[in-house]
Design a protein around this motif. Structure first.
Motif, PDB file in Angstrom:
ATOM      1  N   GLU A 179      -2.686   5.209  13.731  1.00 34.85           N
ATOM      2  CA  GLU A 179      -2.574   4.616  12.404  1.00 34.85           C
ATOM      3  C   GLU A 179      -3.952   4.339  11.809  1.00 34.85           C
ATOM      4  N   ARG A 180      -4.863   3.833  12.637  1.00 32.91           N
ATOM      5  CA  ARG A 180      -6.210   3.580  12.138  1.00 32.91           C
ATOM      6  C   ARG A 180      -6.925   4.899  11.841  1.00 32.91           C
TER       7      ARG A 180
ATOM      8  N   GLU B 212      -8.420  -4.312   0.375  1.00 37.38           N
ATOM      9  CA  GLU B 212      -8.290  -2.890   0.704  1.00 37.38           C
ATOM     10  C   GLU B 212      -9.616  -2.159   0.519  1.00 37.38           C
TER      11      GLU B 212
ATOM     12  N   ASP C 210      -5.823   5.879   8.492  1.00 41.40           N
ATOM     13  CA  ASP C 210      -6.529   5.089   7.480  1.00 41.40           C
ATOM     14  C   ASP C 210      -7.958   5.598   7.297  1.00 41.40           C
ATOM     15  N   ARG C 211      -8.628   5.906   8.402  1.00 41.04           N
ATOM     16  CA  ARG C 211     -10.014   6.371   8.325  1.00 41.04           C
ATOM     17  C   ARG C 211     -10.095   7.714   7.595  1.00 41.04           C
TER      18      ARG C 211
ATOM     19  N   ARG D  94       0.822  -1.206   0.000  1.00 40.53           N
ATOM     20  CA  ARG D  94       0.000   0.000   0.000  1.00 40.53           C
ATOM     21  C   ARG D  94       0.861   1.262   0.000  1.00 40.53           C
TER      22      ARG D  94
ATOM     23  N   ARG E 131      -0.120   4.193   0.910  1.00 44.74           N
ATOM     24  CA  ARG E 131      -0.364   4.966   2.125  1.00 44.74           C
ATOM     25  C   ARG E 131       0.481   4.445   3.293  1.00 44.74           C
ATOM     26  N   THR E 132       0.758   3.140   3.315  1.00 48.96           N
ATOM     27  CA  THR E 132       1.610   2.592   4.367  1.00 48.96           C
ATOM     28  C   THR E 132       3.029   3.109   4.226  1.00 48.96           C
TER      29      THR E 132
ATOM     30  N   LEU F 255     -11.301  -0.176   3.681  1.00 44.64           N
ATOM     31  CA  LEU F 255     -11.528   1.263   3.640  1.00 44.64           C
ATOM     32  C   LEU F 255     -13.012   1.605   3.631  1.00 44.64           C
TER      33      LEU F 255
END
Length: 245
Positions: A140-141, A236, A144-145, A85, A87-88, A240
């Motif tokens: 981190e979550r 993913e 992601d959110r 990913r 974003r990671t 998401l």
């Protein structure tokens, strides 16, 4: 068949996006910069706030990160798609840069921009406060959110433009709140929603809602596929989408 073109000018994979960020073609590079900034700057700001940085330090860290990563050709040199990913990879690089204190040493003027991309840190703080009760112990979550919300907003913007072009904006504005929710949870009945949308029957309303949901799902999938290499995109999408809804 989807109403959306196969390629609307945006990168189709994360490697394509990174390739455009490295491009010597100014138009391709600026397009890629706008897309990266739009998707990631607010999530990075929220991440910064949740990891203990105050409002001003978070703004400086985000501004510094994008100035570094987007204005240097070698900024994305270490990303090859094997990391999964995008974003990671971005959050990992961002954390390293903040930890090394480079953000504090090379701060930019707040509220500026990244090659004509405005960064509104008043908006960023307002967005952070709006969602401050979510994922309080999991930055981190939360990142992601926020990223998922950015992608979903891009979906809604695209759909709105499409429906406006087709002279069905009234239908879109009525049905859009229903894309991720059940009709039974709405204050208006199906008949009232049908009338509000300017549709001829409840059947027409249900068909229109089904099509809108299908279009939204297709567009969200398309955007997610731009951020993941390989076969991970289906997982993913599910992950998401749960964060959005």
């Amino acid at each position: 068949m989807s109403i959306f073109p196969v390629n609307d000018g945006f990168p189709e994979t994360s490697l394509t996006l990174v390739g455009r960020l490295r491009s010597t073609d100014d138009s391709l590079r600026e397009e890629a910069i706008r897309l990266v900034a739009r998707r990631y700057w607010l999530p990075l700001y929220e991440f910064s706030r949740r990891t203990g940085l105050n409002e001003h330090a978070s703004a400086d860290a985000v501004q510094d990160f994008f100035q570094h990563i987007l204005t240097n050709a070698e900024g994305f040199a270490t990303y090859d798609g094997q990391q999964g990913r995008l974003r990671t990879w971005i959050i990992t690089i961002f954390r390293r840069r903040v930890s090394s204190s480079l953000a504090r040493q090379h701060t930019q003027s707040r509220g500026g921009g990244i090659e004509h991309v405005p960064l509104d840190f008043v908006l960023a703080e307002s967005t952070y406060l709006e969602h401050a009760d979510q994922d309080q112990d999991d930055p981190e979550r939360a990142f992601d959110r926020s990223f998922a919300r950015q992608l979903w907003q891009q979906v809604l913007d695209t759909l709105r433009c499409s429906y406006s072009y087709r002279q069905r904006l009234q239908v879109y504005e009525t049905l859009q709140p229903l894309i991720l929710s059940e009709i039974k949870n709405q204050p208006l009945s199906s008949l009232e929603l049908t009338q509000k949308a300017g549709l001829s029957s409840v059947t027409d309303f249900k068909v229109s809602l089904h099509r809108l949901r299908k279009e939204a799902a297709h567009e969200f999938q398309r955007l997610v596929q731009q951020t993941v290499e390989g076969d991970e995109w289906q997982e993913e999408v599910r992950y998401l989408l749960r964060l959005v809804s």
